[in-house]
Write a protein that holds these residues in place. Structure first.
Motif, mmCIF file in Angstrom:
data_model
loop_
_atom_site.group_PDB
_atom_site.id
_atom_site.type_symbol
_atom_site.label_atom_id
_atom_site.label_comp_id
_atom_site.label_asym_id
_atom_site.label_seq_id
_atom_site.Cartn_x
_atom_site.Cartn_y
_atom_site.Cartn_z
ATOM 1 N N UNK A 57 10.014 -1.894 -10.092
ATOM 2 C CA UNK A 57 10.679 -0.624 -10.390
ATOM 3 C C UNK A 57 11.847 -0.298 -9.472
ATOM 4 N N UNK A 58 12.158 -1.149 -8.501
ATOM 5 C CA UNK A 58 13.225 -0.868 -7.539
ATOM 6 C C UNK A 58 14.570 -0.691 -8.220
ATOM 7 N N UNK A 59 15.337 0.292 -7.725
ATOM 8 C CA UNK A 59 16.732 0.430 -8.137
ATOM 9 C C UNK A 59 17.531 0.999 -6.976
ATOM 10 N N UNK A 60 18.791 0.598 -6.900
ATOM 11 C CA UNK A 60 19.654 1.022 -5.794
ATOM 12 C C UNK A 60 19.905 2.521 -5.781
ATOM 13 N N UNK A 65 12.538 5.708 -2.080
ATOM 14 C CA UNK A 65 11.120 5.683 -2.442
ATOM 15 C C UNK A 65 10.521 4.276 -2.401
ATOM 16 N N UNK A 66 11.265 3.325 -1.834
ATOM 17 C CA UNK A 66 10.833 1.932 -1.844
ATOM 18 C C UNK A 66 10.779 1.374 -0.425
ATOM 19 N N UNK A 67 9.841 1.857 0.360
ATOM 20 C CA UNK A 67 9.719 1.437 1.756
ATOM 21 C C UNK A 67 9.398 -0.049 1.903
ATOM 22 N N UNK A 68 8.576 -0.573 1.023
ATOM 23 C CA UNK A 68 8.202 -1.985 1.110
ATOM 24 C C UNK A 68 9.424 -2.864 0.857
ATOM 25 N N UNK A 69 10.234 -2.498 -0.107
ATOM 26 C CA UNK A 69 11.431 -3.273 -0.426
ATOM 27 C C UNK A 69 12.426 -3.199 0.735
#
Length: 79
Positions: A57-60, A65-69
């Protein structure tokens, strides 16, 4: 961690006492490309559903909201 050499403007002669990485478009693109390469090559080794969900679900536009990424990207940039 000190700023990785790959993120410096002058990689060959550069050194810095700064920490982290700058959030420039070039660095963000590098982060995204390195993460995509890792997923393509090693997706079969990722067992944690939360990581897979964030990768899916990642987006720039909404990267806060994407700490792991973000952590994966910092590892790849440091390497």
């Amino acid at each position: 961690m000190r700023r990785p050499r790959a993120t410096l403007s002058d990689i060959k002669n550069g050194s810095t006492k700064s920490y982290g990485t700058p959030a420039t478009a070039k660095i963000i693109d590098m982060h995204t490309d390195l993460t995509a390469e890792f997923v393509e090559e090693y997706c079969h080794t990722i067992w944690f559903e939360e990581i897979l969900e964030q990768l899916r679900t990642y987006n720039d536009a909404n990267k806060t909201k994407f700490d792991i990424i973000a952590a994966l990207g910092m590892v790849f940039l440091a390497d």
